[in-house]
Every structure is written in C-alpha cells, then in structure tokens.
Motif scaffolding. Sequence first.
Motif, PDB file in Angstrom:
ATOM      1  N   MET A   1       0.831  -1.212   0.000  1.00 33.76           N
ATOM      2  CA  MET A   1       0.000   0.000   0.000  1.00 33.76           C
ATOM      3  C   MET A   1       0.860   1.255   0.000  1.00 33.76           C
ATOM      4  N   GLY A   2       1.959   1.206   0.773  1.00 36.11           N
ATOM      5  CA  GLY A   2       2.852   2.358   0.845  1.00 36.11           C
ATOM      6  C   GLY A   2       3.458   2.715  -0.492  1.00 36.11           C
ATOM      7  N   TRP A   3       3.811   1.678  -1.282  1.00 40.76           N
ATOM      8  CA  TRP A   3       4.368   1.936  -2.607  1.00 40.76           C
ATOM      9  C   TRP A   3       3.331   2.569  -3.523  1.00 40.76           C
ATOM     10  N   LEU A   4       2.077   2.128  -3.419  1.00 45.75           N
ATOM     11  CA  LEU A   4       1.019   2.690  -4.254  1.00 45.75           C
ATOM     12  C   LEU A   4       0.791   4.164  -3.923  1.00 45.75           C
ATOM     13  N   ILE A   5       0.803   4.487  -2.636  1.00 49.27           N
ATOM     14  CA  ILE A   5       0.618   5.880  -2.223  1.00 49.27           C
ATOM     15  C   ILE A   5       1.760   6.744  -2.749  1.00 49.27           C
ATOM     16  N   ALA A   6       2.980   6.228  -2.614  1.00 54.38           N
ATOM     17  CA  ALA A   6       4.141   6.979  -3.114  1.00 54.38           C
ATOM     18  C   ALA A   6       4.043   7.193  -4.620  1.00 54.38           C
ATOM     19  N   LEU A   7       3.562   6.173  -5.343  1.00 50.84           N
ATOM     20  CA  LEU A   7       3.413   6.296  -6.800  1.00 50.84           C
ATOM     21  C   LEU A   7       2.407   7.389  -7.155  1.00 50.84           C
ATOM     22  N   VAL A   8       1.276   7.424  -6.434  1.00 56.24           N
ATOM     23  CA  VAL A   8       0.246   8.431  -6.696  1.00 56.24           C
ATOM     24  C   VAL A   8       0.805   9.836  -6.477  1.00 56.24           C
ATOM     25  N   VAL A   9       1.516  10.018  -5.381  1.00 52.06           N
ATOM     26  CA  VAL A   9       2.045  11.353  -5.065  1.00 52.06           C
ATOM     27  C   VAL A   9       3.144  11.747  -6.047  1.00 52.06           C
ATOM     28  N   TRP A  10       3.993  10.803  -6.414  1.00 52.22           N
ATOM     29  CA  TRP A  10       5.046  11.123  -7.382  1.00 52.22           C
ATOM     30  C   TRP A  10       4.459  11.429  -8.762  1.00 52.22           C
ATOM     31  N   THR A  11       3.366  10.770  -9.120  1.00 51.63           N
ATOM     32  CA  THR A  11       2.699  11.080 -10.389  1.00 51.63           C
ATOM     33  C   THR A  11       2.206  12.521 -10.398  1.00 51.63           C
ATOM     34  N   ALA A  12       1.616  12.943  -9.279  1.00 53.45           N
ATOM     35  CA  ALA A  12       1.176  14.342  -9.168  1.00 53.45           C
ATOM     36  C   ALA A  12       2.356  15.296  -9.243  1.00 53.45           C
ATOM     37  N   ALA A  13       3.453  14.924  -8.598  1.00 53.51           N
ATOM     38  CA  ALA A  13       4.648  15.779  -8.645  1.00 53.51           C
ATOM     39  C   ALA A  13       5.171  15.897 -10.070  1.00 53.51           C
ATOM     40  N   GLY A  14       5.184  14.783 -10.802  1.00 50.21           N
ATOM     41  CA  GLY A  14       5.629  14.818 -12.190  1.00 50.21           C
ATOM     42  C   GLY A  14       4.747  15.696 -13.054  1.00 50.21           C
ATOM     43  N   ALA A  15       3.427  15.639 -12.811  1.00 49.18           N
ATOM     44  CA  ALA A  15       2.505  16.482 -13.575  1.00 49.18           C
ATOM     45  C   ALA A  15       2.766  17.956 -13.313  1.00 49.18           C
ATOM     46  N   ARG A  16       3.015  18.309 -12.060  1.00 47.21           N
ATOM     47  CA  ARG A  16       3.280  19.715 -11.740  1.00 47.21           C
ATOM     48  C   ARG A  16       4.619  20.164 -12.319  1.00 47.21           C
ATOM     49  N   ILE A  17       5.620  19.288 -12.296  1.00 50.26           N
ATOM     50  CA  ILE A  17       6.920  19.634 -12.882  1.00 50.26           C
ATOM     51  C   ILE A  17       6.767  19.862 -14.385  1.00 50.26           C
ATOM     52  N   GLY A  18       6.005  19.000 -15.039  1.00 47.96           N
ATOM     53  CA  GLY A  18       5.763  19.177 -16.470  1.00 47.96           C
ATOM     54  C   GLY A  18       5.036  20.472 -16.761  1.00 47.96           C
ATOM     55  N   ARG A  19       4.127  20.855 -15.874  1.00 53.53           N
ATOM     56  CA  ARG A  19       3.387  22.108 -16.045  1.00 53.53           C
ATOM     57  C   ARG A  19       4.332  23.304 -15.995  1.00 53.53           C
ATOM     58  N   VAL A  20       5.256  23.276 -15.042  1.00 52.88           N
ATOM     59  CA  VAL A  20       6.214  24.381 -14.912  1.00 52.88           C
ATOM     60  C   VAL A  20       7.170  24.408 -16.102  1.00 52.88           C
ATOM     61  N   ALA A  21       7.570  23.212 -16.570  1.00 50.96           N
ATOM     62  CA  ALA A  21       8.486  23.150 -17.708  1.00 50.96           C
ATOM     63  C   ALA A  21       7.836  23.675 -18.983  1.00 50.96           C
ATOM     64  N   ALA A  22       6.522  23.491 -19.102  1.00 49.03           N
ATOM     65  CA  ALA A  22       5.818  23.916 -20.316  1.00 49.03           C
ATOM     66  C   ALA A  22       5.395  25.378 -20.281  1.00 49.03           C
ATOM     67  N   ARG A  23       5.359  25.966 -19.097  1.00 52.18           N
ATOM     68  CA  ARG A  23       4.929  27.349 -18.962  1.00 52.18           C
ATOM     69  C   ARG A  23       5.982  28.158 -18.207  1.00 52.18           C
ATOM     70  N   GLN A  24       5.749  29.459 -18.176  1.00 49.99           N
ATOM     71  CA  GLN A  24       6.686  30.321 -17.455  1.00 49.99           C
ATOM     72  C   GLN A  24       6.609  30.035 -15.957  1.00 49.99           C
ATOM     73  N   PRO A  25       7.746  29.713 -15.324  1.00 51.90           N
ATOM     74  CA  PRO A  25       7.708  29.438 -13.884  1.00 51.90           C
ATOM     75  C   PRO A  25       7.416  30.706 -13.082  1.00 51.90           C
ATOM     76  N   THR A  26       6.482  30.596 -12.182  1.00 50.70           N
ATOM     77  CA  THR A  26       6.142  31.692 -11.278  1.00 50.70           C
ATOM     78  C   THR A  26       6.349  31.194  -9.851  1.00 50.70           C
ATOM     79  N   PRO A  27       6.430  32.111  -8.872  1.00 53.41           N
ATOM     80  CA  PRO A  27       6.579  31.651  -7.480  1.00 53.41           C
ATOM     81  C   PRO A  27       5.499  30.677  -7.048  1.00 53.41           C
ATOM     82  N   LEU A  28       4.256  30.890  -7.514  1.00 54.63           N
ATOM     83  CA  LEU A  28       3.174  29.979  -7.141  1.00 54.63           C
ATOM     84  C   LEU A  28       3.386  28.603  -7.757  1.00 54.63           C
ATOM     85  N   ARG A  29       3.705  28.547  -9.049  1.00 57.52           N
ATOM     86  CA  ARG A  29       3.904  27.256  -9.706  1.00 57.52           C
ATOM     87  C   ARG A  29       5.097  26.510  -9.120  1.00 57.52           C
ATOM     88  N   VAL A  30       6.179  27.243  -8.870  1.00 60.66           N
ATOM     89  CA  VAL A  30       7.361  26.613  -8.265  1.00 60.66           C
ATOM     90  C   VAL A  30       7.036  26.116  -6.862  1.00 60.66           C
TER      91      VAL A  30
END
Length: 337
Positions: A1-30
């Motif tokens: 279960m712990g691995w699944l939770i970590a996977l879910v959170v890391w997936t969200a982190a990857g999505a946010r990183i991709g968002r910042v990479a595709a757009r202008q980084p702002t203090p809020l996005r960072v």
Amino acid sequence: MGWLIALVVWTAAGARIGRVAARQPTPLRVAMVVAVSSAAIASTLAVPDVAGRLDTLAPTAGLSEIVLELAWTLFAAASAVGAVSVWPILPRPALRAVAVIVYTVALVLGIGLAGGVPVPALVFIVIALTAVVVTGGRHVAWTPLGRGISLIVVGSATVLVAAVVGLVRELSGQRWIVGSSPAYTVAAVIVSVGTVWVLVETWLRARQDLRRTDTLHSVLVTRFPEVVEGDGKGSTTVLRASDAVAHVMDALYLQAGAGMLDADEPKLPESTAERAQILARWIHDPVASDVLDTEWIAPPQGMSPRRWVLELADAYTEFGTSAPAPARADTADSAAD
C-alpha cells in the motif's frame, strides 16, 4: 500500500513539474512543485523498506527520520509561499523576496531538526499551514480550481492538526517525529490530488466535450472545410476541444451568410432550448429551413461559446435521431424547374 501511495504522489509531482516546464515558472507554480515533491519524498520514506535501506546505507543512524522531517518542513514552507502569492496586498516584485525568506527560514529550522531540536520547526509548520488553511478557505468554490483548492486545504489542515499534536507532545517532554503519524501520509495523497485536480478535470471535461460535439462538428467541418487549419494531430485534448468550438462557430457564421444576409427570419425565441432546436433543424437541412442570420448563431446573453455549442450539439444529436435526410440543393433546383 505504501508503494502505491508513493506512486500516486510522485505522479502528481511529475505532472506539476511538467506544467512548470511547459509554462513560465512563477513563485506559485514553483511552490506547488516544491510542496508536492516534498510530500512525495515523505511518502516514499514512509515505506519501511525504503527507510530501512536508507538507514543501512547512511553513515549515521536515523537519516530517514531526518529527511522525513525536513521534507514536511519544506512542504509547509512551499505551501505558505503559495498562499502568500495570492494575497492582493503583496506587490508582485516583493513576492520572490518573501519566498526566499520563507525557504531560508525553513532551511535553518531544518538544520535544527537534524540537530535534534524539533520545537521551532513544529511552530513554523503550524504558523505556515495556518496561513495556508485560512487563505485557501477564502478561495474554495464549486469550480474546478475551487475544488482543487479545497483538497489542498483539507490536506494542509490534516498536517496542521498532526503538527499541533506533535508540538504539544514535545512541549510535554515526549519525543515526536514530524511525519511519523499516518495522518501525514493521508494528507500527502489529498494534497497531491488537489494540486493536479484542475489539470485532470479540465482534461476529462475536454474529452466529454469532444464526444458531445463530434456529430455536429463532423457535419459542419465537412460542409465548410475552410474553417479548419491543419490536421490537429499534434494538439492536446484540451486544445482540440477548444478548436472544435471555434470550428463550429466559424462554420455557423459561414452558413448564416457571414453577416451579409438581411433575412426576414422569425423573432428570436426567449427559450434557449427552443432556439437550439430551430438551429438544429437549420443545420440539418438549410435548404428546407428558414434563412437565419448571424444574430441566431450568437451565444445567448450570459452563455459562453462553449456552453452554447454544447447546447447546439445536444439539440442536433437529438434532432438527427428522428429527422429525415436533408434535401439536396440539386434536387430542390430540379423540383423548381
């Protein structure tokens, strides 16, 4: 279960990183990237196998606990920066300076945590997340963004309560490890879902819009291919849904004579549904229908072009299931002769 939770959170982190990479980084996005990445690191260290392996490889004992505490302290700092960034009283040029100060304080308190002094860090977490909960509570609304904020507020409030409990225990002489409670893991999942809620809901809504407008869009684009530029294969789902709305509106404009018709059409009905039904009949068979001008195709007052096109698409689909095939222009000309 712990691995699944970590996977879910890391997936969200990857999505946010991709968002910042595709757009202008702002203090809020960072700040959102730092917060969800810190939660992802903490979720990974909450897996006993990972924590045990890190402690085995580390030169000193208890390294996993130190990194875990540092991750949640950085999470609180980044969340506070995100909250402060929406304060209207704060000038935009000063926001970066505030962010640097908050991160610096978190770093200093993290050093204290590593040295076995957790109380200042717990106080910082309580203050930072209180600001997040209060600020976020003002922006909760029944919109995609508001729903995402509500999840972030709930997750931050969970960490806040756990930090208050830890602070009370530390002050009473009991040892407390920041991030040791299962509440932190639950909070990490809730916050990570909140940070990507707008992205996911927007994508799902775009998929639904494409399905609803598919029939109407296909008919009008076939009739007026000039409204489409390119093949759209390299576009995202959200952009394709937006383009479909534009294609429909442009095609309707051309079918209405591009503003050059001065027809004696019926008066516009007050009912949006009735107006959509008349337009559906006109779109299905423009030869046998009354001539309608551009006033008819314009979105009703207070309605966005997207909602109007979806209304027309539903009316057209409903009409098309029972309507006969439209009359061909050449057939009508032969009958006239």
